[in-house]
Motif scaffolding. Structure first.
Motif, short mmCIF file in Angstrom:
data_model
loop_
_atom_site.label_atom_id
_atom_site.label_comp_id
_atom_site.label_asym_id
_atom_site.label_seq_id
_atom_site.Cartn_x
_atom_site.Cartn_y
_atom_site.Cartn_z
N ALA A 211 35.66 52.38 37.07
CA ALA A 211 36.93 51.65 37.15
C ALA A 211 37.13 50.80 35.89
N ASP A 212 36.10 50.11 35.46
CA ASP A 212 36.20 49.28 34.25
C ASP A 212 36.51 50.14 33.02
N ASN B 108 42.12 54.56 40.95
CA ASN B 108 41.36 53.93 42.03
C ASN B 108 40.03 54.63 42.19
N TYR B 109 38.95 53.86 42.26
CA TYR B 109 37.61 54.39 42.42
C TYR B 109 36.99 53.74 43.65
N ARG C 150 40.74 50.25 39.41
CA ARG C 150 40.35 49.30 40.44
C ARG C 150 39.18 49.90 41.21
N SER C 151 38.14 49.10 41.42
CA SER C 151 36.99 49.54 42.22
C SER C 151 37.09 48.94 43.61
N ILE D 135 27.71 51.81 44.16
CA ILE D 135 28.72 50.77 43.96
C ILE D 135 28.83 50.41 42.48
N ASN D 136 27.71 50.31 41.79
CA ASN D 136 27.76 49.99 40.36
C ASN D 136 28.42 51.10 39.55
N LYS D 137 28.22 52.35 39.93
CA LYS D 137 28.86 53.47 39.24
C LYS D 137 30.38 53.42 39.43
N VAL D 138 30.81 53.12 40.64
CA VAL D 138 32.25 52.99 40.92
C VAL D 138 32.84 51.87 40.07
N LYS D 139 32.16 50.74 40.00
CA LYS D 139 32.63 49.62 39.18
C LYS D 139 32.69 50.02 37.70
N GLU D 140 31.66 50.72 37.24
CA GLU D 140 31.60 51.16 35.84
C GLU D 140 32.77 52.09 35.51
#
Length: 78
Positions: free
Chosen positions: A41-42, A16-17, A47-48, A34-39
């Motif tokens: 997680a992917d 989890n991020y 999961r972001s 937010i984009n770093k968290v999504k990156e």
């Protein structure tokens, strides 16, 4: 988007991020976080999520201070 109150979302079987913040307005710094968290997680099959507050933290820490918010909670959700 899923909006929850007082619910434990953390699945111990997943990575989890989370981005945590008041996010009153979305400036480039917020978007970068937010984009770093999504990156992350992917990249790690995780999961972001974004955690924010219904009430700005300063209203609890310094209730006597004046606070002019940029966004309502509904606007943040949108």
């Amino acid at each position: 988007m899923l909006v929850l109150d007082n619910v434990n979302l953390l699945d111990k079987e997943m990575n989890n991020y989370a981005a945590l913040g008041s996010f009153d307005g979305l400036h480039l710094g917020h978007l970068s976080l937010i984009n770093k968290v999504k990156e992350l997680a992917d990249k790690n099959n995780g999961r972001s999520m974004v955690f924010t507050f219904k009430n700005h933290p300063r209203t609890m820490i310094m209730p006597e201070s004046e606070l002019d918010l940029l966004m309502t909670n509904t606007e943040k959700e949108d």
